[in-house]
Design an enzyme around this catalytic site. Structure first.
Site, mmCIF file in Angstrom:
data_model
loop_
_atom_site.group_PDB
_atom_site.id
_atom_site.type_symbol
_atom_site.label_atom_id
_atom_site.label_comp_id
_atom_site.label_asym_id
_atom_site.label_seq_id
_atom_site.Cartn_x
_atom_site.Cartn_y
_atom_site.Cartn_z
ATOM 1 N N ASP A 129 0.867 -1.178 0.000
ATOM 2 C CA ASP A 129 0.000 0.000 0.000
ATOM 3 C C ASP A 129 0.911 1.239 0.000
ATOM 4 O O ASP A 129 2.134 1.146 0.112
ATOM 5 C CB ASP A 129 -0.968 -0.009 1.187
ATOM 6 C CG ASP A 129 -2.157 0.932 0.952
ATOM 7 O OD1 ASP A 129 -2.121 1.748 0.017
ATOM 8 O OD2 ASP A 129 -3.133 0.859 1.720
HETATM 9 C C1 NOJ Z 1 -3.968 4.098 0.121
HETATM 10 C C2 NOJ Z 1 -5.140 3.181 0.293
HETATM 11 O O1 NOJ Z 1 -5.044 2.503 1.537
HETATM 12 C C3 NOJ Z 1 -5.272 2.160 -0.817
HETATM 13 O O2 NOJ Z 1 -6.501 1.487 -0.656
HETATM 14 C C4 NOJ Z 1 -5.211 2.819 -2.154
HETATM 15 O O3 NOJ Z 1 -5.290 1.847 -3.173
HETATM 16 C C5 NOJ Z 1 -3.922 3.605 -2.274
HETATM 17 N N1 NOJ Z 1 -3.874 4.600 -1.233
HETATM 18 C C6 NOJ Z 1 -3.805 4.261 -3.631
HETATM 19 O O4 NOJ Z 1 -4.792 5.200 -3.828
#
Ligand code: NOJ
Length: 718
Positions: free
Chosen positions: A267
Site C-alpha cells: 500500500d
Molecule cells: C492508500 C489506500 O489505503 C489504498 O486502498 C489505495 O489503493 C492507495 N492509497 C492508492 O490510492
C-alpha cells in the site's frame, strides 16, 4: 524496441491460464525479457511512481519505474506510456487507479452494492467500470476491497462489503471477475485484517484471533484469486507484524498454501511505514524486509528505487529475490497484453464514458442498493400532491458521488432534487426546495424557509447525511450522529405535522435514534453516485420497489461498535432479566436494525423451513416457501442462517450460509431450495484447514438475521 516487440509477438499469447497471477505463456515471455535487463532496469519494474515524478524527471525514459498511480487523465496516461516505450527496452507501464465504484460513471459504493445481495450486479458494474476506464489507458485497478468491516467508526467501511464473511467473499470474487472481464488487473486489498483496526481508528493495529482471521478476514482474498490478479498489503500491523513484512501472511499463506504467483504491491508508502512501525532500522533494511517478505512493487515510498540495487550489489538481497519479483511484474504485463497491443488512443476515452448503458446500470443499481429502513403508514411510495425537498444533501452532486471518485464529476450527476423534479414534472406535482443549511449544518437560519416549504406541501423529503470526506480513508469518527444541527432540522420539519421521508446520504450507519422517532419513512441511499437522484426518485415514487437489505448491523449508538450478528457463542448469552449476561447497562444489546434487514412495498410470509439430507453428494437441503401477501410485486432476499451446535472450536451463534433474490407477484408463492455441501457446514482451523465435524446443525430461513434457527439436521460422519 521494435526488435523486441517483433520477437515477442511471434510467441503465442493466452490471456488466461490455469495459474493465479501468471499464465504459462506470459511466464515464458517474462523470462526471455528478464535475461536482457540490467539490475537498474529490473529494480525499475518494482518501482511505482506518481504524476509529478513521472513528468518532472527522466524516470520513465530510463526505465526507472514500471508502474504509475492515480492518473485519471487519458492524455497524461498516453504521454507516460510514450515515455516508457522510449526507454531502452520499451517496457509498457502498469497504470493503476482505485476504481472503487466506477471510473467516470460512479455507481453506488461497494457497501451499498453488497446491500443488493446480488453479486452479479457488482460483477457487472466492475466490468462496466473497467470498460469505461480501459480506453483512458488504465490497465490495473486497486480494487476490490476484500476487507470485512464491523466497526462503523472506521470510515473505510463504505469501501467494503460489510460485516459478513460470505457476502464479502461473494462480492470480492464477483468484482475481481468483473474487472478481469473488462480487461483490468484487479487488486485484492488490503491483505490482511485491515477491516478490524482497533477502535475503528484508521491505520491502528489489528489484533484478531486465528479463528477470526481464518474464517472472516482471509476467505474473501482466497476466493477472489485468479488470472491477472494482484494483492495489496495492508498499511496495518496484524497481530504484531506489519503486513508488508509479514512472511507468514505473504509467504506461508498467500504464496505457499494458496499458490499465488502474481504480483504483490505494497500500500501507499507502506514500506517506509516499516520504520515507523519499528520493524526496520532504516530504509535499506525496510527494502530488504519487504522484498524478502514477498512485496514485489513499492507503491510510492521510493525505497526500492533508492536502495534495492545497492543492497543487491552488496549481497544483502539476492538477484534471485529481485528476479522473482520482476518476473511476476513482467508476466502480468504480458498476460494483460500490454506488449501486444498499442496503448489506447486518448481521444477515444470520452466516447466510452457515461454511455446510456453505464447510466442505466448506475440508475438500476441505486434502486437495488438503497435500503428502506422504515415505512410507517405506507408513506412510501409517494402519492400525488406537492412535495417539499429539503436538506443539504438534496441538491448536492459533489457529496452524493462518495469518496474515491476516480474520474467522476459532479456536473455529470443527477441529484435527488433533480430526480424528484423530473418525476414530478410528469405528474404535475409542485416541488418546493429549501437547502435549510450547508453540509456542516451549524447555521439554522435557513430552517424557517424549509419549514415553510414543508407546510405548503403534502409530504417532505428530507435529505440528510455526512459529506463524502467523512467516509473513506482517514475518515474515522468517534460519534455516529448527523453532523451539525441536522437532527434539529428534522424535528423542526416534523413539527409541521406533515409526513416526512428521510433519505440518508452517508458512508456508514449513522445514529438514527432521533430520526426514527420523527420520520415515518427512512431510505438509506449510501453515496448513490452519478445516477443517484434518478434511482432514489424511482423508489420514492414507486416506479420500482426497494429490495436491498443491510450488509451490516445498524447500531443504536456508537458504544455498541464493533458489532456483528455472528458473535461467537458465550456462556452468558443475553437474557433480559439477568444482570450477569452479555449486555450493556445503558444500551440495548440488539442493533437498531439487524444485519439483513430491509423493507419493501409489500409483505412476505415465510413457511417453516424444512431440512432434509442432501442427495447427489450434497450434505443437506433446506427448503422454505415465501409468499407475497401484499398488493404489489416485490423482490425478497431470502436468507438462510446456520449454527453448528457442538464443535471443537467455539462457533458463531449464527452465520449466513446462503441467500437468494426472488421476485414475486402479489399472491405468488415460491419454494426456495438451498443445497448445502459438506464444506458449507465446516470452518477453518488455525492453520487454514477446513474442518467439517459431524453432529447437529440448526437452520433458519427468513427476511433478516433475527430468524430463529429451528430446523435441525444431523450430519453423519463421512
Ligand atoms: C492508500 C489506500 O489505503 C489504498 O486502498 C489505495 O489503493 C492507495 N492509497 C492508492 O490510492
Amino acid at each position: 524496441m521494435r526488435g523486441l516487440l517483433t520477437s515477442l509477438l511471434l510467441l503465442p499469447f493466452f490471456a488466461a491460464g490455469p495459474a493465479f497471477g501468471q499464465t504459462a505463456d506470459s511466464a515464458v515471455r517474462a523470462e526471455a525479457l528478464l535475461g536482457r535487463m540490467t539490475l537498474e532496469e529490473k529494480v525499475g519494474q518494482l518501482v511505482m511512481t506518481g504524476f509529478d515524478e513521472a513528468f518532472s524527471t527522466d524516470i520513465l525514459e530510463r526505465g526507472g519505474a514500471g508502474s504509475v498511480i492515480s492518473f485519471n487523465d487519458p492524455a497524461a496516461i498516453a504521454r507516460a506510456q510514450e515515455k516508457a516505450r522510449a526507454s531502452r527496452l520499451g517496457i509498457p507501464l502498469l497504470i493503476g487507479l482505485d476504481l472503487l465504484h466506477g471510473f467516470r460513471t460512479l455507481f453506488p459504493m461497494p457497501l451499498a452494492e453488497a446491500a443488493s445481495f446480488d453479486a452479479e450486479l457488482a460483477a457487472r458494474n466492475a466490468e462496466l467500470a473497467a470498460r469505461e476506464a480501459k480506453p483512458a489507458g488504465l490497465n490495473w485497478t486497486f480494487a476490490p476491497v476484500a476487507d470485512v468491516a464491523r466497526d462503523p467508526r472506521w470510515g473505510r467501511m463504505i469501501e467494503t462489503n460489510g460485516e459478513d464473511a460470505l457476502l464479502a467473499r461473494d462480492f470480492t470474487r464477483a468484482r475481481a471477475d468483473g474487472f478481469r472481464r473488462g480487461g483490468l488487473a484487479p487488486t485484492l486489498k488490503h491483505f490482511a485484517g485491515y477491516g478490524a483496526v482497533s477502535g475503528g481508528r484508521d491505520y491502528d493495529a489489528v489484533s484478531v484471533s486465528d479463528f477470526e482471521l481464518q474464517n472472516i478476514h482471509l476467505p474473501p482474498f482466497r476466493a477472489a484469486l485468479g488470472p491477472i490478479t494482484t494483492v495489496m498489503t495492508a498499511l496495518t500491523v496484524l497481530n504484531g507484524m506489519p503486513s508488508s513484512a509479514n512472511t507468514q501472511l505473504l509467504g506461508t499463506t498467500l504464496r505457499g498454501k494458496w499458490g499465488f504467483d502474481g504480483v504483490v504491491v505494497s500500500d501507499w508508502k507502506a514500506i517506509g511505514g516499516l520504520i515507523d512501525q519499528g520493524i526496520a532500522q532504516d530504509e535499506a533494511e525496510a527494502a530488504r524486509i519487504a522484498l524478502k517478505a514477498g512485496v514485489d512493487i513499492d507503491m510510492m515510498s521510493g525505497i526500492y528505487a533508492r536502495y534495492l540495487a545497492a543492497e543487491a550489489a552488496a549481497g544483502r538481497v539476492s538477484i534471485q529475490e529481485i528476479d522473482g519479483a520482476v518476473r511476476r511484474v513482467l508476466a502480468l504485463k504480458f498476460a494483460l497484453g500490454l506488449f501486444d497491443t498499442p496503448p489506447p488512443d486518448p481521444s477515444e476515452a470520452d466516447r466510452a464514458a457515461l454511455t446510456p448503458e453505464l447510466r442505466a446500470a448506475a440508475r438500476a443499481s441505486v434502486r437495488d442498493t438503497s435500503v428502506l429502513l422504515r415505512n410507517e403508514d405506507g408513506v412510501l411510495p409517494l402519492r400525488s400532491g406537492n412535495i417539499a425537498v429539503v436538506g443539504p444533501f438534496a441538491d448536492n452532486a459533489f457529496d452524493q458521488l462518495g469518496p474515491h471518485e476516480a474520474r467522476g464529476m459532479p456536473e455529470d450527476a443527477v441529484t435527488v432534487l433533480e430526480g424528484i423534479r423530473e418525476h414530478a414534472a410528469k405528474t404535475g406535482a409542485r416541488v418546493h426546495y429549501a437547502e435549510a443549511c450547508d453540509v456542516a449544518c451549524e447555521d439554522a437560519s435557513g430552517f424557517e424557509a424549509a419549514v415553510d416549504a414543508s407546510r405548503t406541501s403534502e409530504v417532505t423529503i428530507v435529505v440528510l447525511g455526512e459529506k463524502r470526506e467523512h467516509s473513506g480513508e482517514g475518515a474515522s469518527r468517534a460519534t455516529l450522529g448527523f453532523p451539525g444541527k441536522q437532527d434539529e432540522l428534522l424535528e423542526a420539519l416534523a413539527a409541521t405535522g406533515k409526513p416526512i421521508v428521510l433519505v440518508v446520504i452517508a458512508g456508514r450507519p449513522l445514529d438514527l435514534r432521533r430520526a426514527a422517532e420523527t420520520a415515518p419513512a427512512i431510505l438509506m441511499a449510501w453515496y448513490p453516485g452519478t445516477e443517484g437522484g434518478h434511482g432514489v426518485a424511482d423508489l420514492l415514487f414507486g416506479d420500482h420497489a426497494p429490495s436491498a437489505k443491510l450488509p451490516i448491523s445498524w447500531p443504536r449508538s456508537v458504544g455498541q461498535a464493533p458489532l456483528s450478528y455472528d458473535r461467537l457463542a458465550t456462556a452468558r448469552p443475553y437474557e433480559p432479566a439477568a444482570r450477569y449476561t452479555q449486555r450493556f447497562l445503558d444500551e440495548k444489546i440488539e442493533p437498531l436494525f439487524p444485519f439483513g434487514f430491509g423493507l419493501t412495498y409489500t409483505n412476505f410470509r415465510y413457511s417453516t423451513p424444512v431440512v432434509t439430507p442432501g442427495t447427489d453428494g450434497a450434505a443437506a437441503n433446506v427448503s422454505v416457501t415465501v409468499t407475497n401477501e401484499g398488493a404489489r410485486a416485490g423482490t425478497e432476499i431470502v436468507q438462510l442462517y446456520m449454527r453448528d451446535d457442538v464443535a471443537s472450536r467455539v462457533q458463531p451463534v449464527k452465520r449466513l450460509v446462503r441467500y437468494a433474490r426472488i421476485a414475486l407477484q402479489p399472491g405468488e408463492s415460491r419454494t426456495v431450495e438451498f443445497v448445502l455441501r459438506r464444506d458449507d457446514l465446516g470452518f477453518f482451523d488455525e492453520d487454514g484447514h477446513l474442518i467439517v465435524e459431524p453432529g447437529t446443525f440448526r437452520f433458519g430461513a427468513g427476511p433478516d438475521s433475527t430468524v430463529a434457527l429451528d430446523a435441525i439436521f444431523t450430519l453423519a460422519p463421512p
